[in-house]
Design an enzyme around this catalytic site. Sequence first.
Site, PDB file in Angstrom:
ATOM      1  N   HIS A 258      -8.455   3.439   3.771  1.00  0.00           N
ATOM      2  CA  HIS A 258      -8.764   4.067   5.050  1.00  0.00           C
ATOM      3  C   HIS A 258     -10.246   3.993   5.429  1.00  0.00           C
ATOM      4  CE1 HIS A 258      -4.787   5.581   4.408  1.00  0.00           C
ATOM      5  NE2 HIS A 258      -4.808   6.342   5.484  1.00  0.00           N
TER       6      HIS A 258
ATOM      7  N   GLU B  69      -6.487   9.271   9.677  1.00  0.00           N
ATOM      8  CA  GLU B  69      -5.143   9.245  10.282  1.00  0.00           C
ATOM      9  C   GLU B  69      -5.119  10.057  11.582  1.00  0.00           C
ATOM     10  OE1 GLU B  69      -1.739   9.109   7.926  1.00  0.00           O
ATOM     11  OE2 GLU B  69      -2.663   7.572   6.678  1.00  0.00           O
TER      12      GLU B  69
ATOM     13  N   CYS C 141     -11.211   2.865  -0.720  1.00  0.00           N
ATOM     14  CA  CYS C 141      -9.930   3.399  -0.235  1.00  0.00           C
ATOM     15  C   CYS C 141      -9.585   2.628   1.032  1.00  0.00           C
ATOM     16  CB  CYS C 141     -10.078   4.894   0.078  1.00  0.00           C
ATOM     17  SG  CYS C 141      -8.635   5.617   0.864  1.00  0.00           S
TER      18      CYS C 141
ATOM     19  N   ASP D 178       0.858  -1.187   0.000  1.00  0.00           N
ATOM     20  CA  ASP D 178       0.000   0.000   0.000  1.00  0.00           C
ATOM     21  C   ASP D 178       0.891   1.234   0.000  1.00  0.00           C
ATOM     22  OD1 ASP D 178      -2.387   1.579   0.355  1.00  0.00           O
ATOM     23  OD2 ASP D 178      -1.804   1.836   2.437  1.00  0.00           O
ATOM     24  N   SER D 179       0.269   2.392  -0.235  1.00  0.00           N
ATOM     25  CA  SER D 179       1.007   3.646  -0.187  1.00  0.00           C
ATOM     26  C   SER D 179       1.420   4.015   1.240  1.00  0.00           C
ATOM     27  CB  SER D 179       0.135   4.763  -0.764  1.00  0.00           C
ATOM     28  OG  SER D 179      -1.108   4.782  -0.099  1.00  0.00           O
TER      29      SER D 179
ATOM     30  N   CYS E 287      -3.748  -1.122  -2.053  1.00  0.00           N
ATOM     31  CA  CYS E 287      -4.020   0.308  -2.244  1.00  0.00           C
ATOM     32  C   CYS E 287      -4.950   0.488  -3.447  1.00  0.00           C
ATOM     33  CB  CYS E 287      -2.697   1.025  -2.482  1.00  0.00           C
ATOM     34  SG  CYS E 287      -2.869   2.771  -2.865  1.00  0.00           S
TER      35      CYS E 287
HETATM   36  N1  DGL Z   1      -4.000   3.810   0.077  1.00  0.00           N
HETATM   37  C1  DGL Z   1      -4.713   4.827  -0.645  1.00  0.00           C
HETATM   38  C2  DGL Z   1      -5.938   4.205  -1.333  1.00  0.00           C
HETATM   39  O1  DGL Z   1      -6.425   3.158  -0.956  1.00  0.00           O
HETATM   40  C3  DGL Z   1      -5.140   5.960   0.257  1.00  0.00           C
HETATM   41  C4  DGL Z   1      -3.982   6.813   0.753  1.00  0.00           C
HETATM   42  C5  DGL Z   1      -3.244   7.521  -0.379  1.00  0.00           C
HETATM   43  O2  DGL Z   1      -3.801   8.478  -0.961  1.00  0.00           O
HETATM   44  O3  DGL Z   1      -2.137   7.124  -0.654  1.00  0.00           O
HETATM   45  O4  DGL Z   1      -6.416   4.768  -2.284  1.00  0.00           O
END
Ligand code: DGL
Length: 269
Positions: free
Chosen positions: A190, A156, A188, A13-14, A76
């Site tokens: 989150h 977050e 997403c 993931d990012s 992600c």
């Molecule tokens: N992990 C990203 C997603 O699921 C969210 C956080 C980001 O913007 O990197 O789209």
Amino acid sequence: MASPRELPIGVFDSGVGGLTVVRALMERLPLEHIVYFGDTARVPYGIKSIPTIEHFTGQITDFLMERGVKMLIVACNTMAAVAVHEVARRAGNIPVLDVIDAGARAAVEASRGGNIGVIGTPTTVNSNAYARRMHALDPRIRVFSQACPLFVPLVEEGWLEHEVTRLTAREYLKPVLAEGVDTLVLGCTHYPLLKPLLQDVVGPGIRLVDSAITTAEFAAAKLASLDLANHGEVPARYAFNVTDIPLRFQTIGERFLGRSLSQVTKVEW
Ligand code: DGL
């Protein structure tokens, strides 16, 4: 040499958000070893350009491939939306799963009337990736998307039940709700943490699709069909690789994971 069944699943993931997928995998596949990569130094990806996301995605795929994994999971949504081809190209014969594919399938199955809402980062929403995958499954589906860029920082910050988050959600969801959707995809990493608040805002009649849980189901089915499931008796090993360890990493990470977070390594590359 270890049997391929004993190799870990690579999940990336990012940032820390992909730990929602790791959590679902730990629950669904408790015997599987997992190696996680979170690009915490360069998060967020959701507002970056496609060439940049492709480049970063390629680097992360190579990192995990070098460690020896039996499956790759793009946790992600943003990377899955615009750069999954980079993963497939570098993965060779290793199976690649992603949260968009899983989420799109689950939403099409869950929807009764065929009106589906999708919420995600601006890059995910602009890519139209969810709509394309859903239309490939059923061309009659109507998809209404909404970018919700403020949700990532709110999660977050830990404002999962905060009034500010509730007001933000009401504002973002107004146009999607006006279309009469019966299903809403949490597109997403989150957003699963906002599930109780979002269910409250949209009301009980709308089904929320959490792609983390569906992805874990898909991973289980794929491993079984390829005879790659680990039947070992040793406890599962977890390794978490990140590109930076920010101040509140532990607290945020544990919130995503739903348990204590150890074995965290800062990657030097
Ligand atoms: N992990 C990203 C997603 O699921 C969210 C956080 C980001 O913007 O990197 O789209």
